[in-house]
Motif scaffolding. Structure first.
Motif, mmCIF file in Angstrom:
data_model
loop_
_atom_site.group_PDB
_atom_site.id
_atom_site.type_symbol
_atom_site.label_atom_id
_atom_site.label_comp_id
_atom_site.label_asym_id
_atom_site.label_seq_id
_atom_site.Cartn_x
_atom_site.Cartn_y
_atom_site.Cartn_z
ATOM 1 N N GLU A 216 7.456 -28.313 17.598
ATOM 2 C CA GLU A 216 6.631 -27.396 16.820
ATOM 3 C C GLU A 216 5.140 -27.537 17.121
ATOM 4 O O GLU A 216 4.329 -26.747 16.622
ATOM 5 C CB GLU A 216 6.869 -27.567 15.314
ATOM 6 N N ASP A 217 4.767 -28.520 17.926
ATOM 7 C CA ASP A 217 3.375 -28.639 18.378
ATOM 8 C C ASP A 217 3.089 -27.744 19.584
ATOM 9 O O ASP A 217 1.935 -27.615 20.005
ATOM 10 C CB ASP A 217 3.048 -30.087 18.756
ATOM 11 N N SER A 218 4.130 -27.145 20.134
ATOM 12 C CA SER A 218 3.942 -26.267 21.295
ATOM 13 C C SER A 218 3.075 -25.072 20.930
ATOM 14 O O SER A 218 3.354 -24.372 19.943
ATOM 15 C CB SER A 218 5.309 -25.770 21.802
ATOM 16 N N ALA A 219 2.034 -24.856 21.689
ATOM 17 C CA ALA A 219 1.081 -23.780 21.396
ATOM 18 C C ALA A 219 0.004 -23.780 22.476
ATOM 19 O O ALA A 219 -0.061 -24.690 23.306
ATOM 20 C CB ALA A 219 0.433 -23.994 20.031
ATOM 21 N N VAL A 220 -0.834 -22.773 22.420
ATOM 22 C CA VAL A 220 -2.074 -22.808 23.192
ATOM 23 C C VAL A 220 -3.131 -23.438 22.291
ATOM 24 O O VAL A 220 -3.309 -23.009 21.142
ATOM 25 C CB VAL A 220 -2.514 -21.406 23.647
ATOM 26 N N TYR A 221 -3.798 -24.449 22.798
ATOM 27 C CA TYR A 221 -4.798 -25.175 22.025
ATOM 28 C C TYR A 221 -6.194 -24.736 22.470
ATOM 29 O O TYR A 221 -6.502 -24.691 23.675
ATOM 30 C CB TYR A 221 -4.624 -26.678 22.226
ATOM 31 N N TYR A 222 -7.006 -24.415 21.477
ATOM 32 C CA TYR A 222 -8.355 -23.915 21.716
ATOM 33 C C TYR A 222 -9.397 -24.852 21.109
ATOM 34 O O TYR A 222 -9.212 -25.359 20.003
ATOM 35 C CB TYR A 222 -8.539 -22.542 21.075
ATOM 36 N N CYS A 223 -10.473 -25.002 21.810
ATOM 37 C CA CYS A 223 -11.627 -25.736 21.316
ATOM 38 C C CYS A 223 -12.643 -24.730 20.770
ATOM 39 O O CYS A 223 -12.874 -23.675 21.377
ATOM 40 C CB CYS A 223 -12.225 -26.533 22.473
ATOM 41 N N ARG A 224 -13.226 -25.053 19.629
ATOM 42 C CA ARG A 224 -14.260 -24.204 19.021
ATOM 43 C C ARG A 224 -15.468 -25.064 18.684
ATOM 44 O O ARG A 224 -15.328 -26.150 18.126
ATOM 45 C CB ARG A 224 -13.744 -23.543 17.745
ATOM 46 N N ALA A 225 -16.627 -24.575 19.052
ATOM 47 C CA ALA A 225 -17.887 -25.240 18.717
ATOM 48 C C ALA A 225 -18.661 -24.372 17.736
ATOM 49 O O ALA A 225 -18.808 -23.167 17.953
ATOM 50 C CB ALA A 225 -18.715 -25.479 19.973
ATOM 51 N N ASP A 226 -19.125 -24.985 16.678
ATOM 52 C CA ASP A 226 -19.903 -24.285 15.656
ATOM 53 C C ASP A 226 -21.321 -24.840 15.693
ATOM 54 O O ASP A 226 -21.530 -26.021 15.371
ATOM 55 C CB ASP A 226 -19.268 -24.491 14.286
ATOM 56 N N LEU A 227 -22.257 -24.012 16.104
ATOM 57 C CA LEU A 227 -23.639 -24.451 16.283
ATOM 58 C C LEU A 227 -24.561 -23.821 15.251
ATOM 59 O O LEU A 227 -24.387 -22.644 14.917
ATOM 60 C CB LEU A 227 -24.131 -24.046 17.673
ATOM 61 N N PRO A 228 -25.527 -24.578 14.765
ATOM 62 C CA PRO A 228 -26.525 -23.974 13.882
ATOM 63 C C PRO A 228 -27.228 -22.829 14.608
ATOM 64 O O PRO A 228 -27.546 -22.940 15.780
ATOM 65 C CB PRO A 228 -27.502 -25.122 13.610
ATOM 66 N N GLN B 62 -11.142 -21.088 26.500
ATOM 67 C CA GLN B 62 -10.086 -20.163 26.935
ATOM 68 C C GLN B 62 -8.687 -20.659 26.562
ATOM 69 O O GLN B 62 -7.728 -19.911 26.639
ATOM 70 C CB GLN B 62 -10.179 -19.947 28.452
ATOM 71 N N GLY B 63 -8.597 -21.919 26.181
ATOM 72 C CA GLY B 63 -7.320 -22.470 25.741
ATOM 73 C C GLY B 63 -6.589 -23.231 26.828
ATOM 74 O O GLY B 63 -6.778 -22.989 28.025
ATOM 75 N N THR B 64 -5.744 -24.157 26.387
ATOM 76 C CA THR B 64 -4.871 -24.898 27.292
ATOM 77 C C THR B 64 -3.499 -24.982 26.635
ATOM 78 O O THR B 64 -3.389 -25.239 25.439
ATOM 79 C CB THR B 64 -5.451 -26.288 27.619
ATOM 80 N N ARG B 65 -2.468 -24.755 27.422
ATOM 81 C CA ARG B 65 -1.117 -24.636 26.858
ATOM 82 C C ARG B 65 -0.426 -25.985 26.795
ATOM 83 O O ARG B 65 -0.447 -26.768 27.756
ATOM 84 C CB ARG B 65 -0.291 -23.668 27.697
ATOM 85 N N VAL B 66 0.208 -26.224 25.669
ATOM 86 C CA VAL B 66 1.020 -27.430 25.458
ATOM 87 C C VAL B 66 2.455 -27.004 25.175
ATOM 88 O O VAL B 66 2.696 -26.168 24.281
ATOM 89 C CB VAL B 66 0.469 -28.270 24.287
ATOM 90 N N ILE B 67 3.370 -27.559 25.924
ATOM 91 C CA ILE B 67 4.798 -27.277 25.729
ATOM 92 C C ILE B 67 5.501 -28.596 25.481
ATOM 93 O O ILE B 67 5.426 -29.519 26.294
ATOM 94 C CB ILE B 67 5.395 -26.580 26.964
#
Length: 116
Positions: free
Chosen positions: A88-100, A108-113
């Motif tokens: 159930e951890d299988s997914a595309v994983y995305y990084c998000r940066a929140d800047l002031p 763009q994401g990286t896929r985990v299977i």
């Protein structure tokens, strides 16, 4: 120009481990709060883990005790260490940066299977 590039995804058996990386450029990385999100097929994107610019971390209940988020401001990078992976951890994983001021940015994401 702000850029986030994820890497480290792949295919692993249940119980295995992966380490995702998020390399940032075009910003003062130490100012950013960083999040890892994931999106499985047919499901909404969900927040998995977050780390503030002061290193305070928070996790979704589904990954607590298995995933660890970290950051290295000298390398302008963030990481997601994933252990005891489940299908159930299988997914595309995305990084998000929140800047002031500048707002938020996504990679763009990286896929985990996770599959046997």
């Amino acid at each position: 120009q702000v850029q986030l590039v994820e890497s480290g995804g792949g295919s692993v058996q249940p119980g295995g481990s992966l380490r995702l990386s998020c390399a940032a450029s075009g910003m003062i990385f130490g100012d950013a709060s960083i999040e890892w999100h994931r999106q499985a097929p047919g499901k909404q994107r969900e927040l998995v883990a977050q780390i503030s610019n002061k290193g305070v971390t928070n996790y979704d209940d589904s990954v607590k005790g298995r995933f660890t988020i970290s950051r290295d401001d000298d390398k302008s990078s963030a990481y997601l260490e994933m252990n005891n992976l489940k299908p159930e951890d299988s997914a595309v994983y995305y990084c998000r940066a929140d800047l002031p001021v500048l707002g938020d940015f996504w990679g763009q994401g990286t896929r985990v299977i996770v599959s046997s």
